[in-house]
Design an enzyme around this catalytic site. Sequence first.
Site, short mmCIF file in Angstrom:
data_model
loop_
_atom_site.label_atom_id
_atom_site.label_comp_id
_atom_site.label_asym_id
_atom_site.label_seq_id
_atom_site.Cartn_x
_atom_site.Cartn_y
_atom_site.Cartn_z
CG ASP A 181 -11.59 -28.87 16.49
OD1 ASP A 181 -11.69 -28.25 15.40
OD2 ASP A 181 -12.57 -29.24 17.15
CB SER A 222 -19.10 -30.16 13.89
OG SER A 222 -18.42 -29.20 13.13
CG HIS A 281 -13.61 -30.57 13.65
ND1 HIS A 281 -14.26 -29.88 14.65
CD2 HIS A 281 -14.54 -30.79 12.69
CE1 HIS A 281 -15.51 -29.68 14.31
NE2 HIS A 281 -15.72 -30.23 13.13
#
Length: 411
Positions: free
Chosen positions: A351, A193, A381
Amino acid sequence: MMRSILIVAILLSIAAAYYIYLPLPSTISEPWKLMFMDSILRGVMHVSFLAHNLGLSRPFDIAKYAASWDEIKGPQSSPAIRVTETSFGGVQAQVFESTAADQEPRLKRGVVYFHGGGWTLGSGRMQTYYFQCWSMAEELDAVVISIEYGLAPEARFPDQYNEAVQASKHILTAEVLGRYSIDPKRVAVSGDSAGANLAAAVAQQMALDNSAPIKFKIQALLYPALQALDFNTPSYQQSGHIPILHRPLMARFWLEYLNGDPRLVASLLANNHSTPTPSQEIAAAKAKTDWTKLLPVAFQKSYKPVFPLQGDPKLLEKLPGLLDVRAAPLLAETKVLKAVPPAYIMTCEHDVLRDDGLMYATRLEEAGVDVTVDHFEDGFHGCLSFAFGPFAFSVGRRSLGNYIHWLKENL
């Protein structure tokens, strides 16, 4: 009295069910478990923002406090893995060392890892990251270095980037690699991320740094955040309200990182930086995020690009980081991409950041870089962080397994 208690209990149950329930695609991994986990995380965020609105704290303070409950207190080692805390170039880190080679000294793989959390939350000491780095060190017979870069609001862009580069340069020296018996030809940079954002930016910078003779062999990016110019890619439109990362929260994280006014969330979500007559600089940047050309057709589906009727020309003046390649690695020039190491990019169908990773894969491939895209149709995610404990998801275990397998085969 009992009747009143029963009525209250029923009303509370209905309210709880209403808060927990989200209409989720049937293709997502274990939807009811995900709804429950998301309701907890969403509740923490709501309380955190409410406290801020009441003037009691900063926006993410309560969320940070809640995350700290999950941290491992002090390094905990075992006969197989030695864990220590130290610093590299003044940046704090945890080092996970496989002890398998202690009896017969030999050079090991090395992985420099940056945790996620929107540049605002999280720590390598959180159980999910701690167990992940532990597993990587054990299964790869490696040394995994988990970097504790600064978090917003104490640190703002480019602070996190600078710390990531600073720590990486210090690690990629003969002295440090020799100290940990790391093979200088087998070092990876990785992250998830926001941490994958830093890993991608570091990979670009280190590849160009002529003062650093030792280079990363590979990069491994897990559902990376790579641009903030288009909050209406097909994945943002498709998964804007899907756990764990909701579309407005991602915009809020970008504003925290770039030191922007939180009230600009709506402007970002409307793509207000995209004016009808963009400057040459903006047009060049937009070309590098043009999903109609960079995204495989199967992922475009029936979605259309979003352009505001007027836009806000001053938005980019307020947020210059939107066009800074150090914050948005997808905007790198092709000549830079040609220099970076082979990449593993994990993407998840459900996501908002799916298309960031897929577009970057296309740009890297066009630059001649060897890329492995590992796409999870049932993924969401942050799914790899749900590979451990009683609330582990099947896609969490599978994604961790695939990730470690790729590292084992390519590092």
